[in-house]
Design a protein around this motif. Structure first.
Motif, PDB file in Angstrom:
ATOM      1  N   ARG A   1       0.804  -1.145  -0.038  1.00  0.00           N
ATOM      2  CA  ARG A   1       0.019   0.128  -0.015  1.00  0.00           C
ATOM      3  C   ARG A   1       0.836   1.212  -0.114  1.00  0.00           C
ATOM      4  N   HIS A   2       0.450   2.182  -0.542  1.00  0.00           N
ATOM      5  CA  HIS A   2       1.140   3.516  -0.902  1.00  0.00           C
ATOM      6  C   HIS A   2       0.378   4.686  -0.610  1.00  0.00           C
ATOM      7  N   LYS A   3       1.193   5.926  -0.445  1.00  0.00           N
ATOM      8  CA  LYS A   3       0.434   7.116  -0.218  1.00  0.00           C
ATOM      9  C   LYS A   3       0.527   8.011  -1.235  1.00  0.00           C
ATOM     10  N   ILE A   4      -0.771   8.531  -1.650  1.00  0.00           N
ATOM     11  CA  ILE A   4      -1.053   9.539  -2.671  1.00  0.00           C
ATOM     12  C   ILE A   4      -1.627  10.875  -2.076  1.00  0.00           C
ATOM     13  N   ARG A   5      -0.922  11.922  -2.380  1.00  0.00           N
ATOM     14  CA  ARG A   5      -1.408  13.327  -1.626  1.00  0.00           C
ATOM     15  C   ARG A   5      -1.642  14.534  -2.710  1.00  0.00           C
ATOM     16  N   PHE A   6      -2.926  15.119  -2.376  1.00  0.00           N
ATOM     17  CA  PHE A   6      -2.969  16.175  -3.167  1.00  0.00           C
ATOM     18  C   PHE A   6      -2.819  17.470  -2.525  1.00  0.00           C
ATOM     19  N   VAL A   7      -2.047  18.420  -3.136  1.00  0.00           N
ATOM     20  CA  VAL A   7      -1.754  19.479  -2.278  1.00  0.00           C
ATOM     21  C   VAL A   7      -2.165  20.788  -3.258  1.00  0.00           C
ATOM     22  N   THR A   8      -2.907  21.807  -2.482  1.00  0.00           N
ATOM     23  CA  THR A   8      -3.473  22.955  -3.371  1.00  0.00           C
ATOM     24  C   THR A   8      -2.260  23.891  -3.648  1.00  0.00           C
ATOM     25  N   THR A   9      -2.114  24.490  -4.730  1.00  0.00           N
ATOM     26  CA  THR A   9      -1.005  25.435  -5.213  1.00  0.00           C
ATOM     27  C   THR A   9      -1.284  26.982  -5.214  1.00  0.00           C
ATOM     28  N   GLU A  10      -2.663  27.055  -5.269  1.00  0.00           N
ATOM     29  CA  GLU A  10      -3.085  28.353  -5.535  1.00  0.00           C
ATOM     30  C   GLU A  10      -4.287  28.993  -4.268  1.00  0.00           C
TER      31      GLU A  10
END
Length: 576
Positions: free
Chosen positions: A532-541
């Protein structure tokens, strides 16, 4: 459930993952139980709604049927608890069932049973949710008992009449009696909790003598000899895929020396975890609690061998392990269902009809419905029920983390214009770069076999969030393409080929004018280890908008595989 007055050291529900990946999903589970019904004339699924305010009140109304179990509730001190407001399922033994049980254990009355044992009895007959027979699937029920174990269900046919049977022991005489605080199922035998470990269960069965001898010789059996805990309340669950002496004999393996000759080198230390025979035995033990229904809900499962998995597939009514066809020759191991789903105090035991050995694995597509989080799936009155929703705060979801704000689950009513897979989605609130807001969110993926994958994110566009750019990181590696949950009408005037040429796809089954449904290729990632792995969403604006972002699926597809098939429908089906 953890706050009941009779819990003592009640284990919490194990945090094993239920992972959707393959096209079989719910239809698989229903198919399995329907097979058992195919020869039956009638299934007793009547429903009765009473005016009684609670379960205990109903029992007291029929003393000729339930007076003995009422004594159990009273002596154990649990009657007041079961009399309170709540949502429960009670499997209530009749007086005849209690009489038979007393004879079985050599007692003449309930007064001869200790209070602690009576508390255990009650906990094993009560679930902390309302589960009626339409929610019964093949194998385990969707929530555990208050004793911390799962009950399993099947169908019994006698004299042309079919009824549900629980734990291969108790027939449901009258199901689905609805009261003010739950559902009651009347049963003809007392349910008995598991009393033996996986190792003890194997040891007592002479058919597994060579398997046990190999477990002992390699030391692998130590993992399943007793119940252990991750912490004070969370057990370490295991699933054993056992091979009988007859299965070994079919491979011309009759003794431990035969096993050594086939799977290790002369003089090797077979207690070394890197030894091939040690790995062969460890490969038969899965991490987590995997009843048959769990095996078919995911195409792969971790074993005690690091980075090695088994794969499972349903062919008709057969559950097959490591199914593979090479040069026209098919190889697999069948799960012998009559001898499987054996619950033990530290896991579940299955029986295989063929030899199971470690195979070379190739990258396999993972079509991940992000709504399949354990905390959501156990909410059986909400999960995939049209029009239902629930909101989660920070820390509520074990495998989803974020700094602030909320995540909500919603299942659309049938016919909604949004074409989410299974008709449900996660809503991510208030994505902003502003401190104190939800400016990132991270998911733990299902199991992914090591290899190179193209990563697609699938969502429902919201033009109120236009301009809110998102970066995506997989195991700390930044993917090259950003996306916006506000990307809207991205393909309204484009052909399918034009959409694909720009790095998008229509991943849904439905009209091409449903252009508010978006899927974008974010890049290719190297998955270095199976797991199992990690996926991250990060806002940029920075964005002044406060509209939620609606996430549906994430696809990890091997780079050499077709990226555009299958497509996904609101009813859980797939189209190739």
């Amino acid at each position: 459930m953890n706050k009941t007055p009779f819990t003592n050291k009640l284990p919490t529900k194990p945090a094993y993952m239920k992972k959707l990946i393959k096209p079989l999903a719910t239809a698989i589970v229903f198919t399995l139980i329907l097979v058992g019904l195919s020869q039956c004339k009638k299934l007793n699924i009547a429903t009765l709604t009473t005016d009684d305010t609670n379960l205990v009140g109903y029992l007291q109304k029929y003393p000729d049927t339930y007076s003995e179990f009422i004594k159990v509730l009273e002596k154990s001190g649990t009657a007041s608890y079961m009399n309170a407001y709540g949502t429960y399922t009670l499997f209530a033994p009749t007086n005849d069932a209690m009489k038979s049980y007393l004879q079985e254990i050599g007692k003449t009355s309930i007064d001869e049973i200790s209070v602690d044992d009576l508390k255990t009895m009650v906990k094993y007959h009560v679930l902390g949710d309302t589960i009626s027979t339409p929610s019964f699937t093949d194998g385990k029920l969707p929530v555990p008992t208050m004793h911390g174990e799962y009950l399993i269900t099947s169908v019994n046919n006698e004299n042309g009449v079919s009824r549900y049977i629980v734990n291969r022991r108790a027939i449901i005489l009258q199901p689905n009696i609805h009261t003010g605080n739950g559902i009651l199922h009347s049963i003809d035998h007392v349910l008995i909790p598991s009393s033996k470990t996986l190792y003890q269960k194997l040891k007592e069965n002479n058919n597994y003598s060579l398997f046990v001898e190999a477990l002992d010789a390699t030391g692998v059996g130590a993992a399943i000899q007793k119940l252990t805990y991750k912490n004070d309340t969370t057990p370490n669950w295991y699933t054993v895929l056992a091979q009988s002496n007859a299965v070994f004999a079919a491979q011309n393996i009759f003794t431990l020396n035969d096993l050594k000759a086939k799977y290790t080198k002369p003089g090797a230390n077979i207690t070394d975890p890197k030894d091939s025979l040690n790995m062969y035995m460890a490969y038969h033990i899965l991490t987590g609690l995997k009843f048959t229904a769990d095996l078919v809900m995911s195409p792969s499962h971790e074993t005690l061998v690091p980075q090695e998995v088994i794969t499972t597939v349903l062919k008709g009514e057969n559950v097959l392990v490591n199914y593979e066809t090479t040069n026209g020759v098919t190889d697999s191991a069948l799960v012998n269902r009559p001898y499987s789903d054996i619950a033990c105090i530290n896991g579940v035991l299955h029986d295989l009809n063929n030899n199971l050995y470690i195979k070379v694995r190739y990258p396999t597509a993972v079509y991940w419905d992000v709504c399949e989080q354990p905390e959501i799936m156990k909410l059986t009155s909400i999960f995939r029920k049209g029009g239902k929703s629930v909101t989660f705060q920070v820390g509520d979801l074990k495998d989803v983390t974020w700094p602030a704000g909320t995540v909500d689950y919603l299942c659309n009513n049938p016919g909604a214009k949004d074409l989410f897979y299974w008709n449900d989605r996660l809503g991510l609130s208030y994505l902003k770069t502003t401190a104190g807001q939800m400016n990132w969110i991270e998911f733990t993926t299902p199991l992914i076999i090591k290899g190179r994958y193209k990563v697609w994110v699938c969502w429902r566009s919201n033009n109120a969030n236009t301009g809110l750019g998102m970066q995506t990181w997989v195991d700390g590696v930044l993917l090259p393409r950003t996306f916006s949950f506000g990307d809207y009408n991205y393909g309204k005037t484009l052909t399918e080929d034009q959409v694909r040429a720009q790095g998008w796809k229509r991943y849904y089954v439905g009209a091409s004018t449903a252009d508010h449904m978006a899927s974008k290729l974010l890049g290719t990632v190297e998955i270095l280890t199976t797991g199992r792995h990690k996926i991250r969403f990060v806002t940029t604006e920075v964005s002044p908008k406060t509209s939620a972002s609606w996430l549906d699926m994430i696809h990890f597809i091997p780079e050499t595989q077709d990226q555009y098939s299958p497509k996904f429908a609101t009813d859980g089906s797939l189209v190739y």
